[in-house]
Design an enzyme around this catalytic site. Structure first.
Site, PDB file in Angstrom:
ATOM      1  N   LYS A 186       0.823  -1.198   0.000  1.00 54.42           N
ATOM      2  CA  LYS A 186       0.000   0.000   0.000  1.00 54.42           C
ATOM      3  C   LYS A 186       0.874   1.273   0.000  1.00 54.42           C
ATOM      4  O   LYS A 186       2.088   1.203   0.170  1.00 54.42           O
ATOM      5  CB  LYS A 186      -0.941  -0.016   1.200  1.00 54.42           C
TER       6      LYS A 186
HETATM    7  C1  LIG Z   1      -5.233  -4.282   0.610  1.00 52.06           C
HETATM    8  C2  LIG Z   1      -6.676  -4.107   0.602  1.00 52.06           C
HETATM    9  C3  LIG Z   1      -7.490  -4.536   1.637  1.00 52.06           C
HETATM   10  C4  LIG Z   1      -7.013  -5.367   2.786  1.00 52.06           C
HETATM   11  O1  LIG Z   1      -5.895  -4.951   3.399  1.00 52.06           O
HETATM   12  P1  LIG Z   1      -4.905  -5.997   4.139  1.00 52.06           P
HETATM   13  O2  LIG Z   1      -4.126  -5.078   5.010  1.00 52.06           O
HETATM   14  O3  LIG Z   1      -4.057  -6.627   3.078  1.00 52.06           O
HETATM   15  O4  LIG Z   1      -5.727  -6.953   4.896  1.00 52.06           O
HETATM   16  C5  LIG Z   1      -8.847  -4.251   1.580  1.00 52.06           C
HETATM   17  N1  LIG Z   1      -9.374  -3.603   0.549  1.00 52.06           N
HETATM   18  C6  LIG Z   1      -8.633  -3.190  -0.492  1.00 52.06           C
HETATM   19  C7  LIG Z   1      -9.272  -2.446  -1.600  1.00 52.06           C
HETATM   20  C8  LIG Z   1      -7.265  -3.451  -0.519  1.00 52.06           C
HETATM   21  O5  LIG Z   1      -6.547  -3.074  -1.577  1.00 52.06           O
END
Ligand SMILES: *Cc1c(COP(=O)(O)O)cnc(C)c1O
Length: 396
Positions: A186
């Site tokens: 992210k």
């Molecule tokens: C990455 C992501 C998540 C979940 O995040 P994690 O930290 O990997 O559990 C949820 N929604 C979206 C759109 C994402 O890209």
């Protein structure tokens, strides 16, 4: 999108402070920690940057969505409307609570189509969950109006869009609740982690308790706690939070860097006949983590995707065929494959995918290509990449 590209001395220093203190847990051990509370520090920084009164850190973005839904009282059989284009985590969080994900079409914003949302609302609907995929958002003003009319909760899955805004309000802070992920891919990362943000004091209190076994965190050193309701363990560790403390200060810098590189690609791609950029709602400001565009038809988009790959242009995604992000490949959800029995409410409430018309989603996703913007590209590299892309796309 990747904050992992910029992991360095600042992050190491924060983590070292936690290691030196010996307190790796975010709650308790008040005497040992010498006033060091990295999770609280990151929550305070999040509140300030996102202009909200409350932030609750948790162990992941998936946990954040689960905790956010639970904090607002979403439970068995409640319906949550979300888009066909998202990450599997969005519906996993819903299912974890025995609630029912209802998928609806996207439009040329690549996220929730407001008309499709209105059509899907029924007596069991409790939440509308726009997912700000690839750094940008739906028409949130319209979604908010729809939620108001039908008395529904607006919950933003802003996991991919931290740093963007709508109508001057940071993404995640526009709805009743917003969720971020700080996983390793992210925009900013904690290694693993997530956060729920809200201006609602009651949701926040619920999120605080629910994410730590229902403990109410009253008193010092956990001495006087009780358990007003059931919870689970969705805690973040101090080590992960420490990474985030360093990363959040760099967020605006990351977004500015992405914006600069995005502009170079955008300028170049304008020269390609028939290519159309993803639509950004009038009041929206994206975080520029991806540049997403549409080819004139599915055939050309598939050809473009292959040609870009063959020419060594990495990180351009054709989500239509992707395992994680588009409903077509979610066979586990489509066929209700679960290790144990699914709750009756879920079995009864899930859509029959063979009977559901997602042709509007297929129309846009079939034509879409999304290119990741990397922080590490120099301006020259970005320009070279842009020129190469234009050359390839013009030749199709
Ligand atoms: C990455 C992501 C998540 C979940 O995040 P994690 O930290 O990997 O559990 C949820 N929604 C979206 C759109 C994402 O890209």
């Amino acid at each position: 999108m990747p904050g992992f590209e910029k992991f360095g001395e600042l992050e190491k220093r924060e983590v070292q402070q936690v290691l030196d203190s010996g307190v790796l847990m975010r709650y308790g051990f008040d005497g040992m920690r010498n006033g060091q509370w990295k999770s609280k520090e990151l929550e305070a920084k999040l509140c300030k940057r996102m202009q909200v009164s409350h932030a609750q850190l948790v162990s992941s973005g998936t946990a954040a969505i689960t905790v956010a839904l639970a904090s607002a009282g979403v439970g068995a059989g409640d319906e949550v409307i979300l888009p066909t284009f998202t990450f599997v985590a969005s519906f996993e969080a819903v299912l974890a609570l025995g609630a029912v994900p209802i998928l609806v079409d996207i439009d040329d914003t690549l996220t929730l189509c407001p008309q499709a949302v209105e059509k899907a609302i029924g007596p069991k609907t409790k939440v509308v969950m726009p997912v700000h995929m690839c750094g940008s958002m739906a028409d949130l003003a319209r979604l908010k109006a729809i939620c108001k009319t039908h008395n529904l909760l607006l919950l933003e899955d802003a996991c991919q869009a931290i740093g963007g805004s709508f109508d001057g309000i940071p993404l995640g802070a526009y709805g009743d609740l917003g969720c971020f992920s700080f996983d390793f891919v992210k925009t900013i990362t904690c290694g693993e982690g997530g956060a729920v943000i809200t201006n609602n004091a009651s949701y926040y209190t619920h999120a605080d308790h629910f994410s730590d076994h229902g403990h109410d965190h009253v008193g010092n050193d956990r001495g006087a706690e009780s358990h007003p309701f059931l919870g689970y363990n969705y805690r973040i560790s101090e080590l992960n939070a420490a990474v985030g403390v360093a990363q959040i200060d760099r967020l605006d810098n990351f977004v500015a860097t992405q914006k600069e590189r995005y502009a170079i690609l955008e300028n170049a791609l304008m020269e390609v006949d028939g290519l159309k950029l993803r639509s950004i709602p009038e009041k929206g400001s994206q975080n520029y983590s991806f540049l997403s565009f549409f080819m004139p038809n599915t055939d050309l988009a598939q050809k473009a995707s292959i040609a870009l790959k063959e020419a060594g242009i990495d990180a351009c995604f054709y989500w239509y065929d992707n395992n994680w992000h588009y409903y077509r490949k979610w066979e586990h959800l489509q066929h209700k494959k679960s290790l144990g029995k699914l709750p009756q409410e879920v079995l009864a409430g899930l859509q029959d995918f063979s009977q559901t018309d997602f042709s509007q989603s297929d129309h846009w996703m079939g034509r879409n290509i999304s290119c990741l913007i990397k922080l590490g590209w120099s301006i020259e590299e970005t320009q070279e990449r842009a020129n190469k892309m234009v050359e390839i796309l013009k030749r199709l």
